[in-house]
Design a protein around this motif. Structure first.
Motif, short mmCIF file in Angstrom:
data_model
loop_
_atom_site.label_atom_id
_atom_site.label_comp_id
_atom_site.label_asym_id
_atom_site.label_seq_id
_atom_site.Cartn_x
_atom_site.Cartn_y
_atom_site.Cartn_z
N TYR A 168 0.79 -1.08 -0.04
CA TYR A 168 0.19 0.01 -0.16
C TYR A 168 1.17 1.34 0.13
CZ TYR A 168 -3.24 -3.45 1.88
OH TYR A 168 -4.11 -4.85 1.98
N ILE A 222 -8.85 4.42 3.35
CA ILE A 222 -8.54 5.51 4.11
C ILE A 222 -9.92 5.17 5.18
CG2 ILE A 222 -7.25 6.89 2.52
CD1 ILE A 222 -10.17 8.38 2.73
N MET A 223 -9.78 6.18 6.25
CA MET A 223 -11.15 6.27 7.15
C MET A 223 -11.36 7.67 6.45
SD MET A 223 -11.60 7.13 11.16
CE MET A 223 -10.86 8.73 11.23
N PHE A 266 -7.70 -3.30 7.50
CA PHE A 266 -9.04 -3.18 6.54
C PHE A 266 -8.45 -3.29 5.05
CE2 PHE A 266 -9.99 -0.77 10.37
CZ PHE A 266 -11.39 -0.86 10.28
N GLY A 267 -7.10 -3.36 4.77
CA GLY A 267 -6.72 -3.10 3.52
C GLY A 267 -6.36 -1.97 3.09
N ASP A 268 -6.22 -1.64 1.71
CA ASP A 268 -5.78 -0.32 1.06
C ASP A 268 -6.85 0.56 1.18
OD1 ASP A 268 -3.74 1.66 0.36
OD2 ASP A 268 -3.43 0.69 -1.67
N ASP A 293 -17.55 -1.36 6.64
CA ASP A 293 -16.90 -1.39 7.92
C ASP A 293 -16.34 -0.07 8.25
OD1 ASP A 293 -17.37 -4.06 7.62
OD2 ASP A 293 -15.37 -4.57 7.22
N ARG A 294 -16.29 0.07 9.75
CA ARG A 294 -16.07 1.42 10.17
C ARG A 294 -14.87 1.39 10.80
NH1 ARG A 294 -20.16 5.05 8.99
NH2 ARG A 294 -19.06 6.60 10.32
N LEU A 321 -5.00 8.82 3.80
CA LEU A 321 -5.12 8.38 5.41
C LEU A 321 -4.92 9.59 6.30
CD1 LEU A 321 -5.24 4.84 6.56
CD2 LEU A 321 -4.26 6.85 7.97
N GLY A 381 -15.27 6.51 11.57
CA GLY A 381 -15.67 6.94 10.21
C GLY A 381 -15.58 5.63 9.35
N LYS A 382 -16.33 5.69 8.21
CA LYS A 382 -16.47 4.54 7.26
C LYS A 382 -15.10 4.26 6.65
CE LYS A 382 -19.29 2.89 3.46
NZ LYS A 382 -20.29 3.39 2.60
N PHE A 383 -14.76 3.08 6.63
CA PHE A 383 -13.48 2.71 5.72
C PHE A 383 -13.86 2.79 4.11
CE2 PHE A 383 -10.76 -0.29 3.53
CZ PHE A 383 -9.57 0.27 3.95
N LEU A 384 -13.23 3.42 3.56
CA LEU A 384 -13.29 3.60 1.99
C LEU A 384 -12.07 2.78 1.42
CD1 LEU A 384 -14.24 7.37 1.59
CD2 LEU A 384 -15.80 5.58 1.85
N PRO A 385 -12.26 1.71 0.58
CA PRO A 385 -11.02 1.03 0.09
C PRO A 385 -10.98 1.96 -1.35
CG PRO A 385 -13.13 -0.39 -0.07
CD PRO A 385 -13.65 0.92 0.57
N TYR A 386 -9.46 1.81 -1.83
CA TYR A 386 -9.28 2.44 -2.98
C TYR A 386 -9.60 1.46 -4.09
CZ TYR A 386 -5.98 5.91 -1.16
OH TYR A 386 -5.40 6.75 -0.48
N LYS A 387 -10.06 2.11 -5.30
CA LYS A 387 -10.57 1.19 -6.09
C LYS A 387 -9.57 1.21 -7.42
CE LYS A 387 -14.13 2.03 -9.15
NZ LYS A 387 -15.46 2.83 -9.32
N ALA A 399 -13.62 11.17 6.54
CA ALA A 399 -13.74 12.40 7.48
C ALA A 399 -15.11 12.96 6.97
CB ALA A 399 -12.73 13.19 7.29
N ILE A 400 -15.87 12.01 6.00
CA ILE A 400 -17.15 12.68 5.80
C ILE A 400 -18.22 11.94 6.37
CG2 ILE A 400 -18.71 13.46 3.69
CD1 ILE A 400 -16.11 14.86 4.09
N ASP A 401 -18.29 10.62 5.93
CA ASP A 401 -19.18 9.58 6.64
C ASP A 401 -18.75 9.47 7.94
OD1 ASP A 401 -20.91 7.52 7.35
OD2 ASP A 401 -20.87 6.64 5.55
N ILE A 444 -11.18 8.64 -3.40
CA ILE A 444 -10.86 7.31 -3.22
C ILE A 444 -11.72 6.37 -3.91
CG2 ILE A 444 -10.33 5.46 -1.34
CD1 ILE A 444 -8.88 8.22 -0.94
#
Lengths: 146, 146, 146, 146, 146, 146, 146, 146, 146, 146
Positions: A70, J111-112, J107-109, I130-131, I84, J138-144, J114-116, A115
């Motif tokens: 990552y 971020i957390m 969680f993997g690659d 997930d959060r 992040l 914060g919701k985890f958002l995986p990179y796509k 800062a909006i949700d 993201i």
């Protein structure tokens, strides 16, 4: 071997085999923008794409974990200087408030994710001078209250 | 009256008449992004659009030269902070070198103009969350040698 | 070999053969300003000029792709310090708004391109002290509305 | 009354009388660039030009000492943002070292003065797009040793 | 060999031979301030002084072009930190506007040149504590109008 | 009334009575540089000089404590922009290390005080262009060990 | 050998011999704060202390001139980040104006010298948590008028 | 009424009644440093001290909640410029690493608190020049592991 | 061997043995956040934990003093760029004043310590995504008056 | 009326009615952190909460659109200075890389967000000093990849 060294290796092979980014992207069945960014070390490869790339370019075995690592996404100049990149920064400066008005009028209070996001570059031929068509596609994330 | 005061006047009328930027743009037969940016004082109105806007919003007579004035395009924060605008800045930071690679592979040495340029925002409905589609369209300008 | 190393090689040969930039520019039939900037790694050589330069200076074979590579144009100091370069920055600071007024009065709303652009330096002999005549020549790009 | 207020007065008269900078410059027998810069408060008027300007524009009596006052020459943004001014800054960044090489090759160790200095803007009509010709003319000042 | 390496060489010889800057300056018939600045790589040596220095210090043959090279004058910290240098910066900050008032009252609108310029340091013995007498001597350059 | 307002009052009286800084300095038996700096609010007046100044310029009674107030010495731009002041900053940048070498060679480890300090400006007439002679005179303060 | 390398040598010996800064300071009959700062290269050793240190630590002969060299006192971060050092910076930010008021009320217009200066650290045992007692002792320098 | 306005009121009363900070501090039975900082708006008054101050200075009733308000502690210049404050900043820069070494040698890994903290200024008379004795007294806070 | 080299060694062993940070933390009976930060060189290991880590990972003998060394806690970018980390910075920017209001309402005037402090990261599974649950736990430190 | 003026109105009513943020939050059935941030103008109120707040505090009718307006989220200091906010910034600086390691391990690659995102502050009573418990969710958002 770290991401930086791997990027240099990829550049060397690309130059030697005279490959374009488009060819590399096609070779791993991904888009050109994402593939280039991942080769520059700004995105991590999922395992499948990493293995395809290793085969396509003939990368050494130890590349696998490095491709899948990552990345830490950082850039050198807070205000970019290369003219191509600066023009994009200028667009953000000149049109930032406009985009905030327009996006929030259409979607409500929130942001476009960087993201859950993808991007594309197309060339539009034009007798007055070809045009770059750059498309950003990001999920809208609404602010929440609690 | 200067551009800043005119922008405040437009915001007041917009709020009072409960107009959207889309409605104002339609009222002067221009796109929503350009219209918003010009109302925010970041682009100059050609005479025809200025007159249409004055009629559509009921702006005072002295607005005409102000709408047509060539703006000084400046922004407050070198590194933007509002999350919506910052995400765009982040995209430039993370993908700037990638776009340089991809655009110059497709077009040769040069840049995408931020002057001979237009932009559009679309909403793509999506059950997993709607998506913002942002399109930049700029003329390619090749470097010259002499 | 990268652009930086090639620039050092060119400097070494230039010193050894006691060549001026003017002589190098003449040797490849290009202007002195452009030639110098390209040798400093701030412009890419078209193939023809690259080959001429390699022959004229006796550069090694692997220089060709490096000379032709599209450069990343960046500079070290946001506010330059060397007195010669600072004076140019000072001119931009002191006369920037003036030039905006004058150019836009003569041409309409738009800018002078720094891409479709060339520059020249002449020496004007003068008994009170010679004068530097620096000429910038850039295409006018009008803003567009859409 | 200070320089800033006087500049605003001049802008108001210029707008009301629909004068161009060229017309004002012609009215006081000076060049357009210098006249504009002095009206913007970035140069001091010699007595003769100050009196001509007062007559030509119908400025109030108390303008004389303000026009003749020696200005403090400062600018707001270390790195300019308005696209027209930024392009000039970019030229200094991209070509600064080149100009140092070329000027010092032609003149010896020293600089181009930004004080004993003048500048001109011309419009070159061109079917592919008009061109801005910007000429800087500064005295060469050699470094001294002692 | 570049300017930086040559400066290190000079420091090494100076330490080994236990020479003062005054002795080196006397050895080449120049002032101590200019000699030191040129040895630190901030001024270029004219040929005659370069040859005298090479003989006086016993520098290697290849030093000649390096001593004569026109330096790029840059410094590391925009706001200096070493207390001796900071105090000078503080004087410029505290007394800058004062010096503008006084010099322009005595000379008219213009500046003191930092190029056609020399400087001297003297020690004034004083029972309450010795005093540093620092003298700057620069040509006055009047602004021109055109 | 604060220092800033008092400075404006002094400027107004100076303009109205057409006084030079030299005349004001003579009127209170102090040097021109110190007097100007104190009138600009960068030094505090001892009681005697404050009273002389009030009488000489006809300042109102409440000026006394303001003239005697100890100022906060701050400046607006970390890197100055007005050309006259910038040249002084440039001298500090270019010659800072040189002055450190020379002063410490002559005096030992320590600094030149900017507090127990005075400064003078003289005009040296010269057929090739008059020269500004700027003299700084500061107490040497040796570092102590303990 | 330069100051940086010597500092590293001292750290290595200190670790190997398991010496504290207090022990080193006692070994050369100086205070712990000054000794540490001089070992870190931020102060120059007088000859006597340099020789004692060399003997006490067993430093090589060539250390003598390096220990005695006058240092360039610079630091890396304008705003420090390490929490211990930041707290001191915060004290200067929060209490700077307070200290100006209090010191100038007690002493008149002037400053506390950072050159004719010493500092001490003591540990005060306290059941609620030990306390750091940091004492700065600097000569008061009054501003002068002239 | 906010903290800033209250500070101005206190300054006005202090000037009118010709009170020193010491007198005000004595009037409320607190130290001079803390009292001054709280009057400058950098600390909040406990109720008892607030009431004493209101009585001592004759402040209006609405001052009470303002004096007791918790301040936002911010300062204007990241790098201070007033010479008195800059010298303190310089001490932090020059001796920051030294203090880290010495404090952590005496106390272990941790910091000196700037919150559970007090400070004092004393005047030490000295025939060679009076000395400022500045004492910082902060609780040692050890880092914790978990 | 310094902290940086030791961190690289730990990363190499971690990759080779395919250990997670959780496994390493469990191996030394500490929390994952603290263990990771100490392995990254941002906290010092107490002797017991250092020895456990050396055994668990098979680190060389000379690691002991390095693990126990008190770190200098610094970071590269004043405004972080990796998405992040930037999001955390954004939270501080957007909610900083809010947290000041809320914490000081609940606790009185003071701060949350970043020294007597711990932190935890938990994963909350959630069908909508997930959060990340990030918990900061710091001692409240009241400001003191004196 | 804009957001800033409305915030001042809310502060005035809060002070007059002696309400805590907790009471206001309870009055509109929302959390204290979100309510405070929205009252400070850093979040937009949904219509229902806006109407409840207007009733609870007795705000004027025209507050409704202002409360519901989407804010521009900006902050004044890139590096915060108030000690309470700085400590949070310091945590991001010291633990940023650690959190990146730990979150991405769990969680993997990605971020957390800062909006949700939501946040809570609790007070934990403790005989050694109460503790602030700050929870970010914060919701985890995986990179796509694409």
């Amino acid at each position: 071997m770290n991401k930086l060294e791997l990027t240099e290796t990829i550049f060397a092979i690309k130059k030697e085999k005279q490959l374009s980014w488009q060819a590399i992207a096609d070779g791993i069945d991904m888009s050109i923008v994402w593939t280039t960014s991942a080769c520059l070390g700004m995105n991590s490869f999922p395992k499948e794409q990493a293995e395809k790339l290793m085969e396509f370019l003939g990368l050494p075995e130890e590349s696998l974990p490095v491709l899948m690592e990552y990345p830490t996404k950082e850039w050198d100049k807070s205000v970019p200087q290369d003219p191509l990149v600066y023009r994009l920064y200028e667009v953000v400066g000149v049109y930032g408030d406009t985009l905030k008005e327009v996006i929030q009028e259409k979607f409500g209070d929130g942001i476009m994710s960087a993201i859950d996001f993808e991007m594309d570059v197309q060339k539009e031929e034009n007798p007055k001078g070809d045009r770059v068509i750059l498309t950003l596609n990001g999920k809208f994330l609404p602010y929440k209250s609690w």
